[in-house]
Design a protein around this motif. Structure first.
Motif, PDB file in Angstrom:
ATOM      1  N   UNK A  24      53.427 -34.177  73.254  1.00 44.34           N
ATOM      2  CA  UNK A  24      53.197 -35.412  74.004  1.00 44.34           C
ATOM      3  C   UNK A  24      53.538 -36.593  73.095  1.00 44.34           C
ATOM      4  N   UNK A  25      54.326 -37.487  73.612  1.00 40.40           N
ATOM      5  CA  UNK A  25      54.741 -38.641  72.810  1.00 40.40           C
ATOM      6  C   UNK A  25      53.527 -39.460  72.361  1.00 40.40           C
ATOM      7  N   UNK A  26      53.556 -39.846  71.083  1.00 44.94           N
ATOM      8  CA  UNK A  26      52.481 -40.677  70.537  1.00 44.94           C
ATOM      9  C   UNK A  26      51.216 -39.930  70.175  1.00 44.94           C
ATOM     10  N   UNK A  27      51.189 -38.606  70.365  1.00 43.26           N
ATOM     11  CA  UNK A  27      49.994 -37.822  70.078  1.00 43.26           C
ATOM     12  C   UNK A  27      50.135 -37.094  68.741  1.00 43.26           C
ATOM     13  N   UNK A  28      48.997 -36.751  68.116  1.00 45.68           N
ATOM     14  CA  UNK A  28      49.081 -36.030  66.852  1.00 45.68           C
ATOM     15  C   UNK A  28      49.611 -34.611  67.045  1.00 45.68           C
ATOM     16  N   UNK A  29      50.320 -34.127  66.037  1.00 46.13           N
ATOM     17  CA  UNK A  29      50.822 -32.760  66.034  1.00 46.13           C
ATOM     18  C   UNK A  29      50.436 -32.102  64.715  1.00 46.13           C
ATOM     19  N   UNK A  30      50.352 -30.777  64.724  1.00 43.19           N
ATOM     20  CA  UNK A  30      49.994 -30.012  63.535  1.00 43.19           C
ATOM     21  C   UNK A  30      51.256 -29.504  62.853  1.00 43.19           C
TER      22      UNK A  30
END
Length: 474
Positions: free
Chosen positions: A108-114
């Motif tokens: 999701x754009x703008x969301x944190x990723x691992x």
């Protein structure tokens, strides 16, 4: 004869009228000059009502009304203010490592990723076919190697019985080694095909915040795409880069060498909201010769993600802490021909004291000089004072007013204006009116209270100019 006498009388009447007119004009002009000499203060005083004594209630030889604050002795931080910008600790542009059609997006754009999270899927079918082909080649060559090894065993037995030439044995041994090398190459091809297949699942190289997608579903992506599929910015921790004068560099390097934390605060553009607190991590390896500054990097935990990459911030670096120093309001420190000085008021007597500024923190300045805790230093009205002159204290702010320590630069002026407000200073402790306020008619006090703060301040400045007109300015 009678006509001549009539004309002569008329002439003298006209002359008398002209003389009277000139006298009246001269009287009017003289009165105008007097009011102009008094300036706006005279007009304001005239509007305040009758009952003025000659020379005005603020006689030119009277003491200068001033506002004062107490000198304090306390600890004070040495603060360096700078302008900085937020930089992510790491930034990665996620590009496709293999070419193909973009089949799916899993972020999701703008969301944190691992780190390691699957972000996108490239059509894997061509790479699955290539993997199967490599596996087939490996299986074929492996079968040939097994057959060659069996022939080699038979040739060894025949040569031992002198039933076959030695050359045939050597040729078979070479064939076995050749097939073993081919098998290694086939295994590498299989591993490469599996690796290319794994690249069809695009994963996050670092943890951070995902940016906007740069490719849509159905697009054909390649490793050479400049913008890639998306970018990831690592914002925890976040880095703040700012520049400080090179004169501060020795102290910063000494603190870093001694493993002492240098606290840094990041404030918003208006210096109203604290965005985060961090520590200096490192400095640049060269001074900017153009500006005479050195870049410094500070790291912030940024747990709440209040710091955003490329965000503008106001930086406050605590470089040191002065112990047990004299502190005065920054508004009290004057600069002129004598150097840097303050005016001290003692029982209405003005004394000039030279000081050496040590550090400034917001509205407070640490100084070194002939001052003692509790001395009253002038914070407002010092422009018309002189050493040895007289001053009338309008209002003494609370002792904490000198502590300051705030972020902003403009609050000292507001505090001084408030302390010099006649309406707010009409009542002293115990309900006694100050001597200066006794000179203001009661009806004028009521008018002052009804005025806006700006009008009160203007009225006071006008009357100060009138009161101190005969006192030479510094």
């Amino acid at each position: 004869m009678q006509n001549k006498d009539s004309k002569r009388s008329r002439t003298w009447v006209l002359i008398a009228v002209a003389v009277a007119g000139l006298a009246l004009a001269g009287w009017w002009w003289k009165g105008r000059d007097g009011s102009a000499a008094d300036g706006p203060a005279g007009a304001a005083s005239a509007a305040s009502g009758a009952g003025r004594t000659p020379g005005g209630r603020f006689g030119r030889s009277g003491p200068q009304p001033v506002s004062v604050a107490m000198v304090q002795r306390r600890d004070m931080n040495v603060i360096v203010d700078a302008i900085g910008s937020i930089a992510s600790a790491n930034t990665a542009v996620v590009r496709a490592k293999v070419s193909g059609e973009l089949k799916a997006l899993y972020f999701h754009e703008g969301q944190p990723v691992r780190a390691g999270q699957v972000l996108a899927l490239i059509d894997p079918k061509p790479y699955e076919i290539a993997r199967d082909q490599a596996l087939a080649t490996l299986a074929r060559d492996q079968a040939q190697l097994e057959n060659a090894r069996a022939d080699l065993a038979r040739y060894k037995d025949l040569v031992a019985k002198d039933a076959a030439p030695r050359q045939q044995l050597d040729t078979q041994q070479a064939l076995v080694r050749q097939l073993e090398a081919t098998l290694l190459s086939d295994q590498a091809a299989v591993d490469n095909a599996k690796l290319q297949l794994s690249y069809t699942r695009v994963t996050a190289p670092i943890a951070g915040q995902a940016g906007l997608k740069q490719a849509d579903l159905g697009n054909n992506v390649t490793p050479s795409d400049t913008n890639g599929i998306l970018s990831i910015a690592q914002t925890q921790p976040a880095a703040v880069v700012f520049a400080v004068p090179d004169a501060r560099l020795p102290r910063i390097r000494q603190q870093l060498a001694d493993k002492q934390a240098l606290a840094v605060q990041a404030w918003d553009r208006e210096r109203k909201q604290l965005l985060g607190e961090g520590r200096v991590a490192s400095t640049d390896n060269a001074i900017d010769a153009t500006t005479g500054t050195i870049k410094v990097k500070a790291l912030f935990a940024n747990k709440d993600n209040s710091l955003f990459p490329n965000q503008f911030v106001n930086v406050r670096l605590q470089l040191d802490r002065l112990k047990d120093v004299l502190v005065v309001p920054s508004a009290a420190v004057q600069r002129g021909a004598p150097g840097t000085f303050v005016y001290v008021v003692t029982d209405g007597q003005v004394t000039l004291r030279k000081v050496v500024p040590l550090a400034t923190d917001g509205d407070s300045t640490a100084v070194q000089g002939e001052l003692r805790p509790g001395d009253q230093v002038v914070t407002d009205g010092a422009d018309r004072l002189r050493d040895g002159g007289k001053a009338e204290v309008i209002k003494t702010p609370a002792a904490g007013a000198a502590s300051g320590g705030g972020r902003g630069r403009g609050r000292s002026g507001a505090a001084s204006a408030a302390s010099s407000d006649p309406a707010s200073g009409a009542e002293a402790a115990g309900g006694d009116r100050s001597r200066w306020m006794e000179r203001v008619p009661p009806e004028m006090v009521e008018k002052l209270r009804a005025m806006s703060p700006e009008d009160r301040r203007a009225w006071l400045q006008e009357h100060r100019a009138s009161a101190a007109g005969s006192v030479p300015a510094n």
